[in-house]
Each structure stands twice: as structure tokens, then as C-alpha cells.
Write a protein that holds these residues in place. Structure first.
Motif, mmCIF file in Angstrom:
data_model
loop_
_atom_site.group_PDB
_atom_site.id
_atom_site.type_symbol
_atom_site.label_atom_id
_atom_site.label_comp_id
_atom_site.label_asym_id
_atom_site.label_seq_id
_atom_site.Cartn_x
_atom_site.Cartn_y
_atom_site.Cartn_z
ATOM 1 N N PRO A 6 0.825 -1.215 0.000
ATOM 2 C CA PRO A 6 0.000 0.000 0.000
ATOM 3 C C PRO A 6 0.857 1.262 0.000
ATOM 4 O O PRO A 6 1.862 1.340 0.716
ATOM 5 N N PRO A 7 0.498 2.249 -0.817
ATOM 6 C CA PRO A 7 1.241 3.512 -0.818
ATOM 7 C C PRO A 7 1.093 4.219 0.521
ATOM 8 O O PRO A 7 0.036 4.180 1.150
ATOM 9 N N ALA A 8 2.159 4.895 0.933
ATOM 10 C CA ALA A 8 2.175 5.518 2.254
ATOM 11 C C ALA A 8 1.359 6.802 2.314
ATOM 12 O O ALA A 8 0.863 7.187 3.382
ATOM 13 N N ASN A 9 1.204 7.482 1.170
ATOM 14 C CA ASN A 9 0.520 8.773 1.177
ATOM 15 C C ASN A 9 -0.010 9.077 -0.220
ATOM 16 O O ASN A 9 0.164 8.292 -1.167
ATOM 17 N N ALA A 10 -0.655 10.242 -0.367
ATOM 18 C CA ALA A 10 -1.263 10.614 -1.641
ATOM 19 C C ALA A 10 -0.216 10.759 -2.739
ATOM 20 O O ALA A 10 -0.461 10.395 -3.902
ATOM 21 N N LYS A 11 0.951 11.288 -2.392
ATOM 22 C CA LYS A 11 1.995 11.458 -3.403
ATOM 23 C C LYS A 11 2.433 10.109 -3.968
ATOM 24 O O LYS A 11 2.574 9.941 -5.185
ATOM 25 N N ALA A 17 1.817 8.474 -7.866
ATOM 26 C CA ALA A 17 2.954 8.023 -8.675
ATOM 27 C C ALA A 17 2.685 6.674 -9.332
ATOM 28 O O ALA A 17 3.414 6.273 -10.256
ATOM 29 N N MET A 18 1.657 5.982 -8.877
ATOM 30 C CA MET A 18 1.313 4.681 -9.468
ATOM 31 C C MET A 18 0.483 4.912 -10.721
ATOM 32 O O MET A 18 -0.459 5.710 -10.721
ATOM 33 N N ARG A 19 0.839 4.229 -11.788
ATOM 34 C CA ARG A 19 0.145 4.388 -13.057
ATOM 35 C C ARG A 19 -0.836 3.232 -13.271
ATOM 36 O O ARG A 19 -0.744 2.182 -12.643
ATOM 37 N N MET A 67 -4.378 3.394 -13.212
ATOM 38 C CA MET A 67 -5.729 3.492 -12.658
ATOM 39 C C MET A 67 -6.550 4.483 -13.479
ATOM 40 O O MET A 67 -6.027 5.243 -14.284
ATOM 41 N N HIS A 68 -7.858 4.454 -13.276
ATOM 42 C CA HIS A 68 -8.740 5.388 -13.980
ATOM 43 C C HIS A 68 -8.329 6.821 -13.646
ATOM 44 O O HIS A 68 -7.968 7.126 -12.493
ATOM 45 N N PRO A 69 -8.361 7.747 -14.623
ATOM 46 C CA PRO A 69 -7.939 9.130 -14.354
ATOM 47 C C PRO A 69 -8.628 9.785 -13.168
ATOM 48 O O PRO A 69 -8.026 10.625 -12.470
ATOM 49 N N LEU A 70 -9.889 9.412 -12.910
ATOM 50 C CA LEU A 70 -10.599 10.028 -11.790
ATOM 51 C C LEU A 70 -9.972 9.681 -10.444
ATOM 52 O O LEU A 70 -10.151 10.413 -9.458
ATOM 53 N N ILE A 71 -9.252 8.574 -10.363
ATOM 54 C CA ILE A 71 -8.601 8.187 -9.109
ATOM 55 C C ILE A 71 -7.628 9.262 -8.646
ATOM 56 O O ILE A 71 -7.424 9.474 -7.439
ATOM 57 N N TYR A 72 -7.019 9.947 -9.597
ATOM 58 C CA TYR A 72 -5.952 10.900 -9.259
ATOM 59 C C TYR A 72 -6.495 12.262 -8.831
ATOM 60 O O TYR A 72 -5.708 13.160 -8.499
ATOM 61 N N ARG A 73 -7.814 12.431 -8.850
ATOM 62 C CA ARG A 73 -8.394 13.651 -8.282
ATOM 63 C C ARG A 73 -8.308 13.572 -6.761
ATOM 64 O O ARG A 73 -8.424 12.492 -6.167
ATOM 65 N N ALA A 74 -8.154 14.717 -6.137
ATOM 66 C CA ALA A 74 -7.848 14.758 -4.703
ATOM 67 C C ALA A 74 -8.887 14.019 -3.856
ATOM 68 O O ALA A 74 -8.539 13.233 -2.964
ATOM 69 N N ALA A 75 -10.158 14.239 -4.145
ATOM 70 C CA ALA A 75 -11.209 13.622 -3.324
ATOM 71 C C ALA A 75 -11.176 12.102 -3.442
ATOM 72 O O ALA A 75 -11.324 11.378 -2.444
ATOM 73 N N ASN A 76 -10.975 11.598 -4.650
ATOM 74 C CA ASN A 76 -10.956 10.148 -4.855
ATOM 75 C C ASN A 76 -9.674 9.521 -4.306
ATOM 76 O O ASN A 76 -9.697 8.395 -3.794
ATOM 77 N N THR A 77 -8.560 10.239 -4.434
ATOM 78 C CA THR A 77 -7.310 9.760 -3.840
ATOM 79 C C THR A 77 -7.466 9.616 -2.331
ATOM 80 O O THR A 77 -7.024 8.621 -1.736
ATOM 81 N N ARG A 78 -8.117 10.599 -1.723
ATOM 82 C CA ARG A 78 -8.333 10.547 -0.277
ATOM 83 C C ARG A 78 -9.214 9.347 0.094
ATOM 84 O O ARG A 78 -8.936 8.645 1.073
ATOM 85 N N GLN A 79 -10.264 9.090 -0.693
ATOM 86 C CA GLN A 79 -11.145 7.957 -0.392
ATOM 87 C C GLN A 79 -10.419 6.624 -0.542
ATOM 88 O O GLN A 79 -10.644 5.693 0.247
ATOM 89 N N LEU A 80 -9.538 6.514 -1.531
ATOM 90 C CA LEU A 80 -8.793 5.274 -1.699
ATOM 91 C C LEU A 80 -7.852 5.056 -0.513
ATOM 92 O O LEU A 80 -7.738 3.939 0.002
#
Length: 381
Positions: free
Chosen positions: A255-260, A264-266, A268-281
Motif C-alpha cells: 500500500p502507498p504511504a501517502n497521496a503522493k 505516482a502509481m500508473r 488506474m482510472h484518471p478520476l482516481i488521481y483527483r484529490a477527493a478520490n485519492t483521499r477515499q482510496l
């Protein structure tokens, strides 16, 4: 080139009564459905219902249109009509899951063809081999949820049921000639038991290589699967459009340690990289790490097999192949795999009820005593 097929598209409420009256007058109905099952969109949908009568009248019902489909369901779920389908298993499950319909009086042309000894029992092969009809495959991956549907797609859909009555006649005659008609009847009756009573396997447990995860990693995968499913539902796309299975497993293991690190992981759906969705993941990852650990069912301790299991199983498989050969049948039709496995693991012990229930009456009559003798044979060195 095939001749044009005449069909009636029922996509308006005023067209429904006449169509239902025609179907009610036919003693048997050929039935097929065009579905969407997480290929273009989220979830399972019945996009079209195609029906042909014994009098060769062809109808296409559009469940996505503004019509009440339940009167059709009442007609199909009564026992007054024989229903002819090809490979009915998934259609039965979909009808029950979406409409709670339980279809009865079934004739499955795939099962009939298998019991006749045909090795190529796909609908296209049977139509070509038995009726000299060539099937166009260009709509097999078509998005049936789109509207309006092009005329060529509707023509393709109507042809799926147009020849099922003729196919049923050929297969029934062959089954009777082979003395296997009662075998087929038993198989058709077993189909009516759907939906199966067992609890569906959870989505995260069906992911490839999930059984290799540690209990903690499996709990994380569970949480990630819930997140992915919800997002796929929100954007109406299949779950693999959001995050593919292999990457989901990677997230559970590392698991990634943080949002950054996540961004950096490629792949996934583009919407994943939006701040709100990144936070939910990331929240889903945290929930999985805090949840109770899970043990994959395939990792749970299996009762130990008695010595000689592999040799006994091989001998039983050889026995089944030998019984299938003179009948010109695939071996799996002769005796259930689970019964072979149980006998090989636990010789001289009775089959448990869930395994014994898989044995057909015709199988028991023809091979039951012989199977019992095989179970008690000592393994060959």
C-alpha cells in the motif's frame, strides 16, 4: 448472405398486448437475451429479450424502453410454455437476479447436444453443422445498452432464436434414437433449481491470486474492492476500468504511504488521481489495515487425504474415460468430478449429501454399482 428476417420490435406500451397474445398462442417459445455484464458498463443488465414462436414469429422486447416487462415475465415463468434456450445457465441466473423470474419447462440445446455426443456444442457450431446456417459474430462484443440500436444489431439479435425450434427437433430425435431422452429430461429439470442456494463468493475472494495473500493483505483487498465497486457504480463503468485486478492486489500487498506515492502509481482510472478520490482510496486502505484479518477459504485446512489419493484419483478418472468412450460422450458427463475427488480422498466413506446430490438418476442406474466397486479398490502401485 442470409435472407432478411422479419421481426417485431416491442419498445412501446401499445405494442405489448398484441405481442403477448401471439406468444400465449404458441405451445413453445425460443428464448434468448442480449446482456451487459460489466463489459461496457457497471453491473449486470438485460438489454434485449428475443422470443420466437413455434409458428416462426419473432419478437424483440426492449426492457430499457418505457414498457412494463412484468406481463412477459408472468408468461415465461408459468409452466404452460416450454422454453427453448441455448446454454440456459446464465440466462436463468440473470432473470432471477434482475426480475426475480424463475423460468420453468426448459429445453437447453447445449445440454441436449452434449448428451448427443457433439463435441462442438456452441450455438454457432450447431447451427452450422446441423442446419447449415452461418452465424455472424461481429456483434458478440457489442454494447447492447446503447440506443437507438442499429438495424443490423436487431437483425442479429432476432436470429439468435429464429432456428432454436428446428434445432430442438433435430436434437430430440437424436436423443430418442440414442435412448437418452430421459437423461436430457433430468438435466432440464435440474436447471429449474436455479438460483443456487449457496452463498455467492465475495468479489475480493474471486480475484486471481487473492488466495496467496496474508490474512491482513486479504482484509485490505476486501476494503479496496468495496471502494472500487462504489466508484465503478458512480461512473457506470466496469470495475476493471477503475483499477484492474492485478493492480488492486499490488495495492493490498504494497500500500502507498501517502497521496503522493499513490499518484505516482500508473494504470488506474484518471478520476482516481483527483484529490477527493485519492483521499477515499487512502481511507479504504486504512480501513482494511484496521479491519479484522481474513483467511481465504482456499487457505483453510482441508481434511487430510488418506494415503494413495493421487493414484486413486487417476484410476477413477481412467475408469470414467473408459465408460465414456463406448457412449461417445465427454467423460465429465458420466460422473461428477466432486464425487471422484471425494472417493479418492476418503475411500470406503459414504459421499456427503452435497456431493451425492450431483449424481443424476441415469448415472446412478448405469454406473453406480461400478463406481462403488472402484472406490473400494486398493490403489495400484
Amino acid at each position: 448472405m442470409q435472407n432478411p428476417i422479419v421481426y417485431t420490435l416491442v419498445d412501446r406500451a401499445e405494442a405489448l398486448p398484441a405481442a403477448l397474445a401471439d406468444l400465449a398462442a404458441s405451445p413453445s417459445l425460443a428464448l434468448d437475451m442480449e446482456m451487459e455484464n460489466s463489459y461496457h458498463h457497471y453491473g449486470l443488465h438485460i438489454a434485449l429479450i428475443q422470443i420466437s414462436t413455434a409458428q416462426q414469429k419473432h419478437y424483440i422486447f426492449d426492457p430499457l424502453a418505457a414498457i412494463d416487462i412484468q406481463p412477459l415475465g408472468a408468461l415465461l415463468t408459468g409452466r404452460r410454455k416450454e422454453l427453448i434456450l441455448h446454454d440456459a445457465d446464465f440466462d436463468l441466473r440473470a432473470c432471477h437476479q434482475i426480475y426475480r423470474w424463475k423460468l420453468k419447462r426448459l429445453f437447453d440445446t447445449k445440454l441436449a447436444a452434449q448428451l448427443c455426443g457433439y463435441r462442438r456444442f456452441g450455438l454457432g457450431h450447431l447451427l452450422r453443422d446441423l442446419l447449415r446456417i452461418q452465424v455472424d459474430k461481429k456483434f458478440q462484443t457489442f454494447d447492447w445498452m446503447q440506443r437507438p440500436l442499429p438495424p443490423a444489431a436487431l437483425d442479429y439479435a432476432a436470429r439468435d432464436t429464429a432456428s432454436l425450434h428446428a434445432l430442438q427437433t433435430i436434437l430430440t430425435e437424436r436423443l430418442v434414437a440414442l435412448g437418452r431422452w430421459t437423461w436430457a429430461q433430468e438435466e432440464f429439470q435440474r436447471l429449474e433449481r436455479y438460483p443456487p442456494r449457496e452463498t455467492p463468493v465475495a468479489a475480493h475472494l474471486r480475484i486471481n491470486r487473492s488466495s496467496l495473500l496474508t490474512p491482513r493483505q486479504l482484509a485490505v483487498l476486501h476494503a479496496l474492492t468495496i471502494f472500487r465497486d462504489q466508484m465503478a457504480r458512480n461512473i457506470n463503468r466496469p470495475v476493471h476500468y477503475v483499477i484492474q485486478d492485478a493492480l488492486l492486489v499490488q495495492l493490498a500487498v504494497q500500500p502507498p504511504a501517502n497521496a503522493k506515492a499513490l499518484r505516482a502509481m500508473r494504470g488506474m482510472h484518471p478520476l482516481i488521481y483527483r484529490a477527493a478520490n485519492t483521499r477515499q482510496l487512502l481511507e479504504a486502505l486504512a480501513q482494511g489495515q484496521a479491519a479484522p484479518e481474513e483467511i481465504h477459504p482456499q487457505r483453510r485446512q482441508r481434511p487430510p487425504s488418506q494415503a494413495g489419493y493421487a493414484q486413486r484419483l487417476k484410476a477413477l478418472q481412467e475408469w470414467r474415460r473408459a465408460r465414456a468412450k463406448p457412449l461417445d460422450l465427454e467423460p465429465f458427463l458420466i460422473w461428477p468430478n466432486d464425487a471422484l475427488q471425494w472417493c479418492a480422498r476418503h475411500p470406503q466413506e459414504p459421499l456427503p449429501a452435497d456431493v451425492a446430490s450431483q449424481i443424476r438418476a441415469w448415472q446412478q442406474e448405469m454406473f453406480g454399482d461400478d463406481f462403488q466397486r472402484q472406490c473400494t479398490k486398493p490403489p495400484q502401485p
